[in-house]
Enzyme design. Structure first.
Site, PDB file in Angstrom:
ATOM      1  N   ALA A 194       9.470  -0.205  -8.727  1.00  0.00           N
ATOM      2  CA  ALA A 194      10.109   1.061  -9.037  1.00  0.00           C
ATOM      3  C   ALA A 194       9.366   2.135  -8.239  1.00  0.00           C
ATOM      4  CB  ALA A 194      10.021   1.328 -10.530  1.00  0.00           C
TER       5      ALA A 194
ATOM      6  N   GLU B  54       1.945  -3.261 -12.777  1.00  0.00           N
ATOM      7  CA  GLU B  54       2.121  -2.034 -13.563  1.00  0.00           C
ATOM      8  C   GLU B  54       0.882  -1.581 -14.316  1.00  0.00           C
ATOM      9  OE1 GLU B  54       4.358  -4.415 -13.287  1.00  0.00           O
ATOM     10  OE2 GLU B  54       6.357  -3.551 -13.111  1.00  0.00           O
TER      11      GLU B  54
ATOM     12  N   GLY C 171       9.107  -3.739 -10.233  1.00  0.00           N
ATOM     13  CA  GLY C 171      10.571  -3.802 -10.285  1.00  0.00           C
ATOM     14  C   GLY C 171      11.169  -4.759  -9.268  1.00  0.00           C
TER      15      GLY C 171
ATOM     16  N   GLU D 155      10.894  -8.093 -10.810  1.00  0.00           N
ATOM     17  CA  GLU D 155      11.882  -8.085 -11.897  1.00  0.00           C
ATOM     18  C   GLU D 155      13.301  -8.252 -11.351  1.00  0.00           C
ATOM     19  OE1 GLU D 155      10.102  -4.380 -13.255  1.00  0.00           O
ATOM     20  OE2 GLU D 155       9.847  -5.238 -15.245  1.00  0.00           O
TER      21      GLU D 155
HETATM   22  N1  CAA Z   1       7.036   3.439  -4.927  1.00  0.00           N
HETATM   23  C1  CAA Z   1       7.090   4.438  -4.025  1.00  0.00           C
HETATM   24  N2  CAA Z   1       6.674   4.316  -2.749  1.00  0.00           N
HETATM   25  C2  CAA Z   1       6.167   3.133  -2.387  1.00  0.00           C
HETATM   26  C3  CAA Z   1       6.069   2.038  -3.269  1.00  0.00           C
HETATM   27  C4  CAA Z   1       6.545   2.220  -4.601  1.00  0.00           C
HETATM   28  N3  CAA Z   1       6.556   1.243  -5.505  1.00  0.00           N
HETATM   29  N4  CAA Z   1       5.506   1.005  -2.617  1.00  0.00           N
HETATM   30  C5  CAA Z   1       5.249   1.425  -1.363  1.00  0.00           C
HETATM   31  N5  CAA Z   1       5.651   2.708  -1.214  1.00  0.00           N
HETATM   32  C6  CAA Z   1       5.548   3.549  -0.018  1.00  0.00           C
HETATM   33  C7  CAA Z   1       4.127   4.023   0.209  1.00  0.00           C
HETATM   34  O1  CAA Z   1       3.847   5.151  -0.577  1.00  0.00           O
HETATM   35  C8  CAA Z   1       4.149   4.308   1.668  1.00  0.00           C
HETATM   36  O2  CAA Z   1       4.786   5.553   1.862  1.00  0.00           O
HETATM   37  P1  CAA Z   1       4.187   6.587   2.979  1.00  0.00           P
HETATM   38  O3  CAA Z   1       4.331   5.845   4.293  1.00  0.00           O
HETATM   39  O4  CAA Z   1       5.093   7.772   2.856  1.00  0.00           O
HETATM   40  O5  CAA Z   1       2.775   6.827   2.619  1.00  0.00           O
HETATM   41  C9  CAA Z   1       5.083   3.243   2.236  1.00  0.00           C
HETATM   42  O6  CAA Z   1       5.854   2.766   1.121  1.00  0.00           O
HETATM   43  C10 CAA Z   1       4.333   2.061   2.825  1.00  0.00           C
HETATM   44  O7  CAA Z   1       3.450   1.582   1.834  1.00  0.00           O
HETATM   45  P2  CAA Z   1       1.881   1.345   2.105  1.00  0.00           P
HETATM   46  O8  CAA Z   1       1.391   2.270   3.166  1.00  0.00           O
HETATM   47  O9  CAA Z   1       1.182   1.368   0.796  1.00  0.00           O
HETATM   48  O10 CAA Z   1       1.934  -0.133   2.717  1.00  0.00           O
HETATM   49  P3  CAA Z   1       0.777  -1.229   2.651  1.00  0.00           P
HETATM   50  O11 CAA Z   1       1.217  -2.335   3.556  1.00  0.00           O
HETATM   51  O12 CAA Z   1      -0.558  -0.621   2.892  1.00  0.00           O
HETATM   52  O13 CAA Z   1       0.787  -1.756   1.128  1.00  0.00           O
HETATM   53  C11 CAA Z   1       1.828  -2.518  -0.899  1.00  0.00           C
HETATM   54  C12 CAA Z   1       1.921  -2.430   0.639  1.00  0.00           C
HETATM   55  C13 CAA Z   1       0.667  -3.434  -1.295  1.00  0.00           C
HETATM   56  C14 CAA Z   1       3.147  -3.117  -1.400  1.00  0.00           C
HETATM   57  C15 CAA Z   1       1.599  -1.109  -1.474  1.00  0.00           C
HETATM   58  O14 CAA Z   1       2.581  -0.227  -0.917  1.00  0.00           O
HETATM   59  C16 CAA Z   1       1.739  -1.037  -2.963  1.00  0.00           C
HETATM   60  O15 CAA Z   1       0.822  -1.434  -3.685  1.00  0.00           O
HETATM   61  N6  CAA Z   1       2.891  -0.518  -3.469  1.00  0.00           N
HETATM   62  C17 CAA Z   1       3.080  -0.297  -4.879  1.00  0.00           C
HETATM   63  C18 CAA Z   1       3.373  -1.595  -5.598  1.00  0.00           C
HETATM   64  C19 CAA Z   1       3.524  -1.344  -7.080  1.00  0.00           C
HETATM   65  O16 CAA Z   1       2.603  -0.926  -7.755  1.00  0.00           O
HETATM   66  N7  CAA Z   1       4.728  -1.624  -7.632  1.00  0.00           N
HETATM   67  C20 CAA Z   1       5.019  -1.469  -9.026  1.00  0.00           C
HETATM   68  C21 CAA Z   1       5.649  -0.139  -9.294  1.00  0.00           C
HETATM   69  S1  CAA Z   1       5.815   0.229 -11.003  1.00  0.00           S
HETATM   70  C22 CAA Z   1       7.208  -0.598 -11.494  1.00  0.00           C
HETATM   71  O17 CAA Z   1       7.844  -1.309 -10.733  1.00  0.00           O
HETATM   72  C23 CAA Z   1       7.580  -0.370 -12.931  1.00  0.00           C
HETATM   73  C24 CAA Z   1       8.704  -1.154 -13.457  1.00  0.00           C
HETATM   74  O18 CAA Z   1       8.597  -2.290 -13.817  1.00  0.00           O
HETATM   75  C25 CAA Z   1       9.978  -0.520 -13.653  1.00  0.00           C
END
Ligand code: CAA
Length: 260
Positions: free
Chosen positions: A66, A134, A111, A114
């Site tokens: 998400a 999360e 998400g 999921e």
């Molecule tokens: N939401 C919003 N933006 C996201 C995102 C997310 N879940 N995942 C990645 N992005 C964005 C980053 O902010 C980044 O944007 P910018 O270039 O503008 O800075 C872009 O995508 C590229 O990401 P990274 O630079 O972080 O890429 P990376 O290769 O270094 O890392 C990754 C990749 C490990 C997937 C890392 O992006 C990450 O940890 N993302 C978040 C994963 C996460 O925590 N997901 C769970 C979300 S909560 C949820 O899903 C709740 C639910 O159940 C409903």
């Protein structure tokens, strides 16, 4: 219909739905979920489409979760609404009569994991990574992860993944039964299409009834679920495909199913 955050492609009886926000690693915000709701309704109602493949656009992510930027300042009420929307859309995918396969091409986190789990099954590329990160953000999964993960991989492994937020690679996902097979990124779509083709050559209603029997049966006790199976088994005998399938067997020929 054209979507801002999705790509919907059709090829014969197959539909391909790509989450298409590669710059945000295909993270799901509210607009994307609302578009998915429309797209799923369109696919569900399209008589030409018999099977849906869900994947992520770009070469890095299926869906990285998400959208954290979108969620950052939500109130409790807004958070609940957002979770309910995700659950609703993923529930529509799970409940769709037509089979749905997740082609997991990269990060499937939160998400994204999921989304993959509400599909009927998952095929991964070697680049796929799975996890429910999360708790590292101070939240629980909200689009079904606490419920579908234990049903797929068992209580202990699900709880370990949920509590640690550890990300696992495709081979570990295969080992714990979260995905059915792992292939190279180049082979992913052809492999998924090959499986889809094998499904599409079978009796269409029999496949749909099998999905309904599994999905509905898994929600209830074994006595009720056996009745569901018996009812759907019986219903097969009202189809032309049952007559064709059994005649073809007796006559030692390949069945020519019509989907009726
Ligand atoms: N939401 C919003 N933006 C996201 C995102 C997310 N879940 N995942 C990645 N992005 C964005 C980053 O902010 C980044 O944007 P910018 O270039 O503008 O800075 C872009 O995508 C590229 O990401 P990274 O630079 O972080 O890429 P990376 O290769 O270094 O890392 C990754 C990749 C490990 C997937 C890392 O992006 C990450 O940890 N993302 C978040 C994963 C996460 O925590 N997901 C769970 C979300 S909560 C949820 O899903 C709740 C639910 O159940 C409903």
């Amino acid at each position: 219909m054209a979507y801002e955050n999705l790509l919907l492609e059709k090829e014969g009886n197959l539909a391909f739905l790509y989450v298409n926000r590669p710059k945000a690693l295909n993270a799901l915000n509210k607009d994307t979920l609302l578009e998915m709701k429309d797209a799923i309704t369109e696919i569900k109602n399209d008589p030409e489409i018999d099977l849906l493949i869900i994947s992520g656009a770009g070469d890095k992510a299926f869906v990285a979760g998400a959208d954290i930027a979108f969620m950052q300042n939500l109130t409790a009420v807004e958070g609940r609404e957002f979770g309910a929307l995700g659950q609703e859309v993923f529930g529509m995918i799970e409940a769709m009569e037509k089979p749905v396969i997740a082609a997991v091409n990269g990060f499937a986190l939160g998400g994204g994991c999921e989304l993959a789990m509400c599909c009927d099954f998952r095929i991964a590329s070697t680049k796929a990574k799975f996890g429910q990160p999360e708790v590292g953000l101070g939240i629980t999964p909200g689009f079904g992860g606490t419920q579908r993960l234990p049903r797929l991989v068992g209580l202990g492994m699900a709880k370990q993944m949920l509590y640690t937020a550890d990300v696992i690679d495709a081979s570990e996902a295969l080992r714990i039964g979260l995905v059915n097979s792992v292939v190279t990124p180049e082979d992913l779509m052809n492999h998924v299409k090959d499986i889809a083709g094998r499904i599409l050559r079978k009796g269409k209603m029999a496949v749909r009834f099998s999905k309904a029997a599994v999905n509905e049966g898994m929600q209830t006790d074994i006595n009720r679920s056996m009745t569901i199976e018996a009812d759907l088994f019986g219903l097969c005998f009202s189809t032309e495909d049952q007559k064709e399938g059994m005649s073809a067997f007796i006559e030692k020929r390949t069945p020519q199913f019509t989907g009726k």
